[in-house]
Design a protein around this motif. Structure first.
Motif, PDB file in Angstrom:
ATOM      1  N   LEU A  18      -6.123   2.416 -20.966  1.00  0.00           N
ATOM      2  CA  LEU A  18      -6.111   3.866 -20.803  1.00  0.00           C
ATOM      3  C   LEU A  18      -4.798   4.266 -20.161  1.00  0.00           C
ATOM      4  O   LEU A  18      -4.468   3.791 -19.063  1.00  0.00           O
ATOM      5  N   LEU A  19      -4.034   5.106 -20.823  1.00  0.00           N
ATOM      6  CA  LEU A  19      -2.748   5.587 -20.311  1.00  0.00           C
ATOM      7  C   LEU A  19      -2.903   7.040 -19.901  1.00  0.00           C
ATOM      8  O   LEU A  19      -3.503   7.844 -20.637  1.00  0.00           O
ATOM      9  N   GLU A  20      -2.352   7.382 -18.731  1.00  0.00           N
ATOM     10  CA  GLU A  20      -2.391   8.773 -18.284  1.00  0.00           C
ATOM     11  C   GLU A  20      -0.982   9.255 -17.983  1.00  0.00           C
ATOM     12  O   GLU A  20      -0.235   8.612 -17.242  1.00  0.00           O
ATOM     13  N   PHE A  21      -0.637  10.382 -18.587  1.00  0.00           N
ATOM     14  CA  PHE A  21       0.652  11.035 -18.367  1.00  0.00           C
ATOM     15  C   PHE A  21       0.386  12.349 -17.636  1.00  0.00           C
ATOM     16  O   PHE A  21      -0.457  13.145 -18.066  1.00  0.00           O
ATOM     17  N   THR A  22       1.093  12.583 -16.533  1.00  0.00           N
ATOM     18  CA  THR A  22       0.908  13.799 -15.746  1.00  0.00           C
ATOM     19  C   THR A  22       2.126  14.689 -15.898  1.00  0.00           C
ATOM     20  O   THR A  22       3.250  14.265 -15.632  1.00  0.00           O
ATOM     21  N   ASP A  23       1.897  15.906 -16.353  1.00  0.00           N
ATOM     22  CA  ASP A  23       2.974  16.881 -16.544  1.00  0.00           C
ATOM     23  C   ASP A  23       3.107  17.708 -15.275  1.00  0.00           C
ATOM     24  O   ASP A  23       2.199  18.475 -14.926  1.00  0.00           O
ATOM     25  N   ILE A  24       4.225  17.553 -14.577  1.00  0.00           N
ATOM     26  CA  ILE A  24       4.433  18.200 -13.286  1.00  0.00           C
ATOM     27  C   ILE A  24       5.545  19.239 -13.400  1.00  0.00           C
ATOM     28  O   ILE A  24       6.605  18.970 -13.978  1.00  0.00           O
ATOM     29  N   ALA A  25       5.314  20.413 -12.861  1.00  0.00           N
ATOM     30  CA  ALA A  25       6.332  21.461 -12.877  1.00  0.00           C
ATOM     31  C   ALA A  25       7.582  20.981 -12.151  1.00  0.00           C
ATOM     32  O   ALA A  25       7.486  20.383 -11.075  1.00  0.00           O
ATOM     33  N   ALA A  84      -0.532  19.779 -16.589  1.00  0.00           N
ATOM     34  CA  ALA A  84      -1.402  19.196 -17.606  1.00  0.00           C
ATOM     35  C   ALA A  84      -1.484  17.692 -17.393  1.00  0.00           C
ATOM     36  O   ALA A  84      -0.612  17.096 -16.737  1.00  0.00           O
ATOM     37  N   ARG A  85      -2.527  17.105 -17.929  1.00  0.00           N
ATOM     38  CA  ARG A  85      -2.665  15.654 -17.968  1.00  0.00           C
ATOM     39  C   ARG A  85      -3.026  15.257 -19.398  1.00  0.00           C
ATOM     40  O   ARG A  85      -3.877  15.892 -20.025  1.00  0.00           O
ATOM     41  N   VAL A  86      -2.381  14.215 -19.855  1.00  0.00           N
ATOM     42  CA  VAL A  86      -2.683  13.667 -21.183  1.00  0.00           C
ATOM     43  C   VAL A  86      -3.178  12.245 -20.981  1.00  0.00           C
ATOM     44  O   VAL A  86      -2.504  11.420 -20.360  1.00  0.00           O
ATOM     45  N   THR A  87      -4.360  11.958 -21.493  1.00  0.00           N
ATOM     46  CA  THR A  87      -4.866  10.594 -21.457  1.00  0.00           C
ATOM     47  C   THR A  87      -4.934  10.064 -22.881  1.00  0.00           C
ATOM     48  O   THR A  87      -5.382  10.771 -23.805  1.00  0.00           O
ATOM     49  N   VAL A  88      -4.464   8.842 -23.036  1.00  0.00           N
ATOM     50  CA  VAL A  88      -4.433   8.187 -24.343  1.00  0.00           C
ATOM     51  C   VAL A  88      -5.127   6.836 -24.194  1.00  0.00           C
ATOM     52  O   VAL A  88      -4.692   6.006 -23.390  1.00  0.00           O
ATOM     53  N   SER A  89      -6.191   6.621 -24.932  1.00  0.00           N
ATOM     54  CA  SER A  89      -6.903   5.353 -24.866  1.00  0.00           C
ATOM     55  C   SER A  89      -6.748   4.598 -26.179  1.00  0.00           C
ATOM     56  O   SER A  89      -6.538   5.197 -27.244  1.00  0.00           O
ATOM     57  N   GLY A  90      -6.831   3.281 -26.082  1.00  0.00           N
ATOM     58  CA  GLY A  90      -6.692   2.455 -27.275  1.00  0.00           C
ATOM     59  C   GLY A  90      -6.600   0.996 -26.894  1.00  0.00           C
ATOM     60  O   GLY A  90      -7.155   0.571 -25.883  1.00  0.00           O
TER      61      GLY A  90
END
Length: 260
Positions: free
Chosen positions: A88-95, A105-111
């Protein structure tokens, strides 16, 4: 002072209904977050990693991790059953500016992580430690809630053309053009609560700019100002901001949620 809206968007264009105001699609937001991310959090079975500068994103959104061949992560993948590791990968979009609640925003990518293959998928592991992610699910979380984004949508979408340059543009605007940021607030007219103690640029995309208004202990609201025309690059975005300041009667605005 009138109540400060919490988590309600404020956008405006005099000749446009709010329901038709342009914005990035969920897939475009995902691709934009991935395009500008320099770090990610990775969770596997029993392990967590914070990776900085160790991934790339391909043209269709495929994520590749660049681990050293002798790293614990590479070893974990190598010993995984069937040669792939659930991840599980999590990317956090920070101002990029120093606003409150900087997470946009947060984007989670699983695989599943597996050793990358040499060439064009010829089946031979290249031995470099590169790990490809075979994506199973993508989720975008913003102040509006969480939405699952289709894999085909992500593959077909492109990042916003301002995604990579957004941080530099917003910090320049905040540091060198405080007067311009303050003047943008006048475009909201009487709908914007009075008494903001701090105003900073918060987000930017090809359709417009978002400004955050902070009200002491009383809350905050985000004001999204839509450009007269879509910007195709940083130069055009700068021109569109100038057009907003010289043609306030035509500008759209909407309050935006403040918390992802």
């Amino acid at each position: 002072m009138q109540p400060v809206p919490q988590g309600v968007p404020l956008s405006t264009r005099a000749d446009t209904e709010p329901s038709t105001l342009p914005e990035l699609t969920a897939a475009e937001r995902v691709r934009s977050v991935l395009a500008r991310a320099i770090s990610l959090s990775l969770t596997t079975d029993g392990q967590s990693y914070d990776l900085i500068g160790m991934h790339t994103v391909g043209r269709k959104g495929r994520i590749t991790l660049h681990a050293r061949p002798d790293s614990p992560l590479a070893a974990q993948v190598a010993t995984a059953p069937r040669g792939s590791l659930a991840a599980l990968l999590e990317f956090t979009d920070i101002a990029p500016t120093a606003v409150r609640d900087r997470v946009r925003a947060r984007v989670t990518v699983s695989g599943w992580l597996a050793p990358a293959e040499a060439g064009d998928g010829d089946g031979h592991i290249d031995g470099s430690g590169r790990l490809r992610l075979d994506t199973a699910r993508v989720t975008l979380r913003t102040s509006a809630g969480a939405v699952e984004v289709g894999l085909d949508e992500v593959a077909l979408a492109a990042p916003d053309p301002l995604a990579v340059e957004e941080a530099a543009m917003l910090t320049h605007l905040a540091d060198a053009h405080e007067d311009m940021v303050a003047h943008l607030l006048t475009l909201a007219g009487p709908r914007l609560p009075q008494g903001a103690v701090r105003v900073l640029p918060f987000a930017l995309d090809r359709h417009g700019i978002t400004v955050r208004c902070e009200y002491g202990d009383a809350g905050q609201c985000d004001l999204r100002l839509l450009f007269p025309s879509t910007a195709r690059d940083a130069a055009e975005a700068g021109e569109q901001v100038r057009r907003l300041l010289t043609a306030p009667g035509r500008c759209p605005h909407r309050e935006h949620p403040s918390h992802p």
